[in-house]
Design a protein around this motif. Structure first.
Motif, PDB file in Angstrom:
ATOM      1  N   SER A 138       5.375   1.956  21.316  1.00 13.00           N
ATOM      2  CA  SER A 138       4.382   1.495  21.850  1.00 13.00           C
ATOM      3  C   SER A 138       3.027   1.733  21.018  1.00 13.00           C
ATOM      4  CB  SER A 138       3.868   2.264  23.139  1.00 13.00           C
ATOM      5  OG  SER A 138       2.553   1.924  23.693  1.00 13.00           O
ATOM      6  N   PRO A 139       2.353   0.540  20.614  1.00 10.24           N
ATOM      7  CA  PRO A 139       1.205   0.928  19.424  1.00 10.24           C
ATOM      8  C   PRO A 139       0.087   1.368  19.975  1.00 10.24           C
ATOM      9  CG  PRO A 139       1.592  -1.420  20.430  1.00 10.24           C
ATOM     10  CD  PRO A 139       2.671  -0.690  21.086  1.00 10.24           C
ATOM     11  N   VAL A 140       0.044   1.616  21.342  1.00 10.45           N
ATOM     12  CA  VAL A 140      -1.286   2.279  21.857  1.00 10.45           C
ATOM     13  C   VAL A 140      -1.470   3.736  21.675  1.00 10.45           C
ATOM     14  CG1 VAL A 140      -2.631   2.494  24.030  1.00 10.45           C
ATOM     15  CG2 VAL A 140      -1.367   0.510  23.791  1.00 10.45           C
ATOM     16  N   ASP A 141      -0.424   4.181  21.782  1.00  2.76           N
ATOM     17  CA  ASP A 141      -0.471   5.576  21.239  1.00  2.76           C
ATOM     18  C   ASP A 141       0.791   6.094  20.466  1.00  2.76           C
ATOM     19  OD1 ASP A 141       1.016   6.622  24.593  1.00  2.76           O
ATOM     20  OD2 ASP A 141       1.751   5.274  23.150  1.00  2.76           O
ATOM     21  N   GLY A 142       1.362   5.287  19.981  1.00  2.00           N
ATOM     22  CA  GLY A 142       2.471   5.584  18.872  1.00  2.00           C
ATOM     23  C   GLY A 142       3.752   6.165  19.540  1.00  2.00           C
ATOM     24  N   LYS A 143       3.849   6.326  20.872  1.00  2.00           N
ATOM     25  CA  LYS A 143       4.892   7.190  21.594  1.00  2.00           C
ATOM     26  C   LYS A 143       6.199   6.015  21.401  1.00  2.00           C
ATOM     27  CE  LYS A 143       6.288   9.108  25.955  1.00  2.00           C
ATOM     28  NZ  LYS A 143       6.479  10.412  25.469  1.00  2.00           N
ATOM     29  N   ILE A 144       7.450   6.710  21.140  1.00  2.89           N
ATOM     30  CA  ILE A 144       8.648   5.997  20.984  1.00  2.89           C
ATOM     31  C   ILE A 144       9.394   5.978  22.279  1.00  2.89           C
ATOM     32  CG2 ILE A 144      11.005   6.469  20.256  1.00  2.89           C
ATOM     33  CD1 ILE A 144       9.861   8.049  17.742  1.00  2.89           C
ATOM     34  N   VAL A 145       9.634   4.724  22.954  1.00  2.00           N
ATOM     35  CA  VAL A 145      10.138   4.510  24.180  1.00  2.00           C
ATOM     36  C   VAL A 145      11.655   4.251  24.312  1.00  2.00           C
ATOM     37  CG1 VAL A 145       7.707   3.533  24.796  1.00  2.00           C
ATOM     38  CG2 VAL A 145       9.499   1.742  23.771  1.00  2.00           C
ATOM     39  N   ALA A 146      12.287   4.036  22.909  1.00  2.00           N
ATOM     40  CA  ALA A 146      13.466   3.831  22.774  1.00  2.00           C
ATOM     41  C   ALA A 146      14.062   4.110  21.495  1.00  2.00           C
ATOM     42  CB  ALA A 146      14.132   2.449  23.255  1.00  2.00           C
ATOM     43  N   GLY A 147      15.238   4.481  21.352  1.00  2.00           N
ATOM     44  CA  GLY A 147      15.790   4.642  20.008  1.00  2.00           C
ATOM     45  C   GLY A 147      17.508   4.576  19.860  1.00  2.00           C
ATOM     46  N   ASN A 148      17.910   4.143  18.972  1.00  2.00           N
ATOM     47  CA  ASN A 148      19.477   3.957  18.792  1.00  2.00           C
ATOM     48  C   ASN A 148      20.062   5.128  18.445  1.00  2.00           C
ATOM     49  OD1 ASN A 148      18.793   3.798  16.054  1.00  2.00           O
ATOM     50  ND2 ASN A 148      19.836   1.988  15.728  1.00  2.00           N
ATOM     51  N   PRO A 149      21.454   5.294  18.209  1.00  2.00           N
ATOM     52  CA  PRO A 149      22.051   6.500  17.829  1.00  2.00           C
ATOM     53  C   PRO A 149      21.742   6.736  16.644  1.00  2.00           C
ATOM     54  CG  PRO A 149      23.775   5.065  19.323  1.00  2.00           C
ATOM     55  CD  PRO A 149      22.386   4.392  19.040  1.00  2.00           C
ATOM     56  N   ALA A 150      21.547   5.623  15.640  1.00  4.40           N
ATOM     57  CA  ALA A 150      21.461   5.943  14.084  1.00  4.40           C
ATOM     58  C   ALA A 150      19.903   6.577  13.944  1.00  4.40           C
ATOM     59  CB  ALA A 150      21.328   4.339  13.401  1.00  4.40           C
ATOM     60  N   ALA A 151      19.117   6.237  14.870  1.00  3.23           N
ATOM     61  CA  ALA A 151      17.835   6.705  14.671  1.00  3.23           C
ATOM     62  C   ALA A 151      17.576   8.382  15.354  1.00  3.23           C
ATOM     63  CB  ALA A 151      16.751   6.275  15.743  1.00  3.23           C
ATOM     64  N   VAL A 152      18.524   8.719  16.479  1.00  6.22           N
ATOM     65  CA  VAL A 152      18.815  10.000  16.567  1.00  6.22           C
ATOM     66  C   VAL A 152      19.559  10.941  15.516  1.00  6.22           C
ATOM     67  CG1 VAL A 152      20.248  11.560  18.369  1.00  6.22           C
ATOM     68  CG2 VAL A 152      19.046   9.473  19.063  1.00  6.22           C
ATOM     69  N   LYS A 153      20.390  10.281  14.866  1.00  6.66           N
ATOM     70  CA  LYS A 153      20.923  10.959  13.813  1.00  6.66           C
ATOM     71  C   LYS A 153      19.887  11.394  12.684  1.00  6.66           C
ATOM     72  CE  LYS A 153      24.922  10.657  10.392  1.00  6.66           C
ATOM     73  NZ  LYS A 153      26.099   9.960  10.142  1.00  6.66           N
ATOM     74  N   LEU A 154      19.303  10.103  12.197  1.00  2.00           N
ATOM     75  CA  LEU A 154      18.263  10.179  11.254  1.00  2.00           C
ATOM     76  C   LEU A 154      17.167  11.339  11.308  1.00  2.00           C
ATOM     77  CD1 LEU A 154      17.412   8.977   8.338  1.00  2.00           C
ATOM     78  CD2 LEU A 154      16.119   7.363   9.696  1.00  2.00           C
ATOM     79  N   PHE A 155      16.706  11.261  12.510  1.00  2.00           N
ATOM     80  CA  PHE A 155      15.680  12.370  12.820  1.00  2.00           C
ATOM     81  C   PHE A 155      16.297  13.682  13.374  1.00  2.00           C
ATOM     82  CE2 PHE A 155      12.108   9.804  11.835  1.00  2.00           C
ATOM     83  CZ  PHE A 155      12.412   8.500  12.193  1.00  2.00           C
ATOM     84  N   ASN A 156      17.396  13.878  13.455  1.00  2.00           N
ATOM     85  CA  ASN A 156      18.013  15.128  13.659  1.00  2.00           C
ATOM     86  C   ASN A 156      17.748  15.576  15.222  1.00  2.00           C
ATOM     87  OD1 ASN A 156      19.891  17.236  13.103  1.00  2.00           O
ATOM     88  ND2 ASN A 156      18.004  18.484  12.638  1.00  2.00           N
ATOM     89  N   SER A 157      17.793  14.597  16.088  1.00  2.00           N
ATOM     90  CA  SER A 157      17.386  14.788  17.497  1.00  2.00           C
ATOM     91  C   SER A 157      18.773  15.097  18.155  1.00  2.00           C
ATOM     92  CB  SER A 157      16.658  13.621  18.010  1.00  2.00           C
ATOM     93  OG  SER A 157      16.363  13.735  19.446  1.00  2.00           O
ATOM     94  N   ARG A 158      18.686  15.755  19.402  1.00  2.00           N
ATOM     95  CA  ARG A 158      19.715  15.937  19.996  1.00  2.00           C
ATOM     96  C   ARG A 158      20.276  14.875  20.771  1.00  2.00           C
ATOM     97  NH1 ARG A 158      16.862  20.399  21.795  1.00  2.00           N
ATOM     98  NH2 ARG A 158      16.175  19.295  23.657  1.00  2.00           N
ATOM     99  N   ASP A 159      19.288  14.138  21.187  1.00  2.00           N
ATOM    100  CA  ASP A 159      19.979  12.757  22.038  1.00  2.00           C
ATOM    101  C   ASP A 159      18.453  11.964  22.152  1.00  2.00           C
ATOM    102  OD1 ASP A 159      19.932  14.803  25.035  1.00  2.00           O
ATOM    103  OD2 ASP A 159      18.193  14.208  24.000  1.00  2.00           O
ATOM    104  N   GLU A 160      18.801  10.688  22.712  1.00  2.00           N
ATOM    105  CA  GLU A 160      17.596   9.709  22.935  1.00  2.00           C
ATOM    106  C   GLU A 160      16.543  10.170  23.560  1.00  2.00           C
ATOM    107  OE1 GLU A 160      16.851   4.992  23.908  1.00  2.00           O
ATOM    108  OE2 GLU A 160      18.667   5.995  24.363  1.00  2.00           O
TER     109      GLU A 160
END
Length: 515
Positions: A413-435
Motif C-alpha cells: 500500500s503506497p499510502v503507508d508502505g504496509k505489505i498487504v500480501a507476499g508470496n512464499p519466495a518473499a517469506v523465504k527471502l526476508f526470513n519470515s515465519r509465514d505470510e
C-alpha cells in the motif's frame, strides 16, 4: 401528498440541488484560481529570495577572496618568530586592518588569521588569539579555496553564525601561508529570507539546512535556530526536486497545501539552493489565502436561500396548469398496468402534454407487439456465465503465478508502505515465519534506517512510491534487511495496479549476488 405539492417540492429540490452544484463548481473554480495566484506569488518570492541568498553568499566569498590577497596578512604570516620586533609590528598592523574591516562590515562578527597548523595568530577579537581551530571545517575547507561553513551555533559568541574562509598564499612561491576566516552573523540572511510580509498576518519565509532544521528566524516561534525540525510536504518536495530534477517539472505547477511545523494548513512554495544544500520555503495560512472568498460564500448563501422560495411558487403555478391532464393520464396508466393495451389518450394540443399523450399511445401500441424471447434471454445468461468463468480463471492464473514465482513478490500500500500480501519466495527471502508475519511489516521495517546515500529509508521509499505511481512502473536498487538482521542489496521493480479503485504497488525483489 397532492400532486401540486409534489411538483412544488420537486421544483424546490431540483432547483436547490442545481443551485448548490453550480455554486460549488463556481466556488471550487474560484478557490483553485486563488490558490494558483497565491502559489505563483509565493513562487516569485522564493525565486527572489533564492537569488538574494546566492548573491549574498557570492559577495561574502568575493570579499574574503579579495581580503586574502592583502599584503598585510601575507607579511604577518611570513614574519619570523626570531625577529620579535618585526613580528610585533606586523601583528599590530594586521590586527588594525582586521578591526577596521570588521567595523566597515556590520554583518561580520569576527575576522581570524590562522597559520598552517590551524592556530589563530591574529583576530579582530583578542580573546580568540592562540585558539586551535585545526579541526574546524572552515579551516580544513579554507586551505584549498573559498569555503563557506554551514550555519552553526557558536558557544563562545553565544549566537548563530556561519563562517567563510579562504587560503592565503605567498605571492611569489604560491606556498600556502595560512587561512583567513570570517565569522558572519545571520541577521542579513534572516532579512533576506523573511522578505516583505506586507499586510499579511501569517505569511512567512525561512531557510532550512540540508538536515531539515530551520536556520533563519520564525515569524511565529522563538529560539528555532537548529532546533525546529521541518518535515512538511513542502520540504520533502524540495528534496524530491533535488534528487529527481526531471520529476520537478511534473509537480512545480501544482500548489502545495499541507500542514506546516505549527500544525496549520498552509499553501507553500520552495526553492533548493544547491551550493549550501539549503531550502528556502515561503508559506501562508490557507485560511488567510482564501479570505477573499468569504464575500462569495455569503452571496452564494443568500442565493441558495432565495432560489427554493421562488421555485416553490413557480412549481405550484405549473402544477395547477397541468393537474387535470395528469389525472387523465393516471387513469389510462392504471388501465394499461392491468394489461388493457387498447386504451388511448385523446388530448388535443401540441404542447408537452399533447406530445406526452402521442408518445404514450405509441408505447401502448408497441407493447402489444413486443414479446420477450426466452431463447435470447438464456443466451445472454450463458454469455454472462462464460464471462464470469473467464474472470475466475484469470484470477486463478495470476494467483498461481504469484504463489509459484521464484522471485520474491509483495503487494504494497503506497499510502503507508504496509505489505498487504507476499508470496512464499518473499517469506523465504526476508526470513519470515509465514505470510502473516510478513504482512505485519512495512517496507521501512525490512530496510536499514538509512540507504547507502544517507537518506532515511522511510523518506526514500515514499519517493520511490511516488515515482512508480507517476510512471506506472519504476526500477531501482535497494538495501533490504531480513528479519534475522542481515542486510542485502536487491533490485526492486515496482509496478502500479488498481483493485476496486484502490491504488496498490507490486514489488518484485531480486537479491543481487555479491562478487
Amino acid at each position: 401528498m397532492k400532486i401540486t405539492n409534489k411538483i412544488a417540492l420537486t421544483f424546490i429540490v431540483f432547483s436547490s440541488v442545481l443551485a448548490l452544484c453550480a455554486a460549488s463548481v463556481v466556488y471550487l473554480v474560484a478557490k483553485e484560481k486563488l490558490h494558483r495566484l497565491i502559489y505563483a506569488e509565493l513562487e516569485r518570492d522564493v525565486d527572489a529570495g533564492a537569488r538574494h541568498v546566492e548573491t549574498y553568499l557570492e559577495l561574502l566569498k568575493v570579499s574574503i577572496n579579495q581580503f586574502t590577497k592583502s599584503i598585510i596578512l601575507e607579511n604577518l604570516l611570513k614574519s619570523s618568530a626570531k625577529d620579535a620586533l618585526s613580528r610585533k609590528e606586523a601583528f599590530e598592523v594586521a590586527t588594525l586592518r582586521l578591526c577596521r574591516t570588521k567595523e566597515a562590515n556590520p554583518e561580520i562578527d569576527e575576522f581570524l588569521v590562522l597559520d598552517t597548523a590551524g592556530k589563530v595568530i591574529a583576530s579582530s577579537n583578542p580573546q580568540s588569539l592562540g585558539q586551535d581551530e585545526s579541526t574546524d571545517a572552515f579551516f580544513i575547507g579554507g586551505q584549498t579555496g573559498i569555503f563557506i561553513k554551514d550555519a552553526y551555533y557558536s558557544q563562545e559568541a553565544q549566537k548563530p553564525l556561519l563562517a567563510v574562509a579562504g587560503p592565503i598564499f605567498d605571492r611569489k612561491t604560491k606556498e600556502l601561508l595560512g587561512v583567513l576566516a570570517a565569522r558572519v552573523r545571520l541577521h542579513k540572511l534572516d532579512r533576506i529570507a523573511a522578505g516583505v510580509y506586507g499586510n499579511t498576518q501569517t505569511r512567512e519565509s525561512y531557510i532550512v539546512n540540508k538536515y531539515g532544521y530551520m536556520i533563519t528566524a520564525s515569524r511565529f516561534l522563538d529560539n528555532t535556530f537548529l532546533k525546529q525540525k521541518i518535515v512538511s510536504q513542502n520540504f520533502r518536495f524540495a528534496l524530491l526536486h533535488r534528487d529527481f530534477p526531471t520529476f520537478h517539472f511534473l509537480l512545480q505547477e501544482q500548489p502545495l497545501i499541507f500542514r506546516d511545523y505549527r500544525g496549520q494548513m498552509v499553501i507553500g512554495a520552495h526553492r533548493y539552493l544547491p551550493e549550501m544544500q539549503w531550502v528556502i520555503l515561503a508559506e501562508i495560512d490557507d485560511s488567510e489565502a482564501l479570505a477573499p472568498l468569504r464575500a462569495v460564500r455569503l452571496a452564494f448563501l443568500i442565493i441558495l436561500l432565495l432560489i427554493p422560495l421562488a421555485a416553490y411558487f413557480l412549481g405550484r403555478y405549473l402544477a395547477l396548469v397541468i393537474t387535470q391532464p395528469i389525472h387523465r393520464l393516471q387513469e389510462i396508466t392504471e388501465a394499461v398496468s392491468r394489461g388493457d393495451f387498447s386504451q388511448q389518450l385523446k388530448m388535443a394540443g401540441k404542447d408537452e402534454i399533447g406530445q406526452l399523450a402521442a408518445a404514450f399511445n405509441v408505447m401502448t401500441k408497441n407493447l402489444r407487439h413486443t414479446t420477450i424471447s426466452v431463447a435470447k434471454l438464456q443466451q445472454e445468461i450463458a454469455l454472462r456465465q462464460r464471462a464470469q468463468e473467464e474472470i475466475s480463471r484469470s484470477e486463478e492464473r495470476y494467483r498461481k503465478i504469484f504463489t509459484e514465482s521464484r522471485d520474491a513478490m509483495v503487494i504494497i500500500s503506497p499510502v503507508d508502505g504496509k505489505i498487504v500480501a507476499g508470496n512464499p519466495a518473499a517469506v523465504k527471502l526476508f526470513n519470515s515465519r509465514d505470510e502473516n508475519e510478513l504482512c505485519m511489516m512495512r517496507i521501512a521495517d525490512l530496510s536499514p534506517e538509512c540507504q547507502p546515500d544517507g537518506t532515511r529509508s522511510t523518506d526514500l521509499s515514499q519517493q520511490m512510491f511516488l515515482l512508480a505511481i507517476a510512471r506506472n512502473a519504476y526500477k531501482f536498487e535497494w538495501v533490504h534487511r531480513s528479519l534475522n538482521g542481515k542486510d542485502f542489496s536487491a533490485e526492486v521493480f515496482l509496478s502500479k495496479f488498481e483493485i476496486e479503485g484502490k491504488v496498490l504497488l507490486q514489488a518484485t525483489v531480486r537479491e543481487i549476488e555479491n562478487g
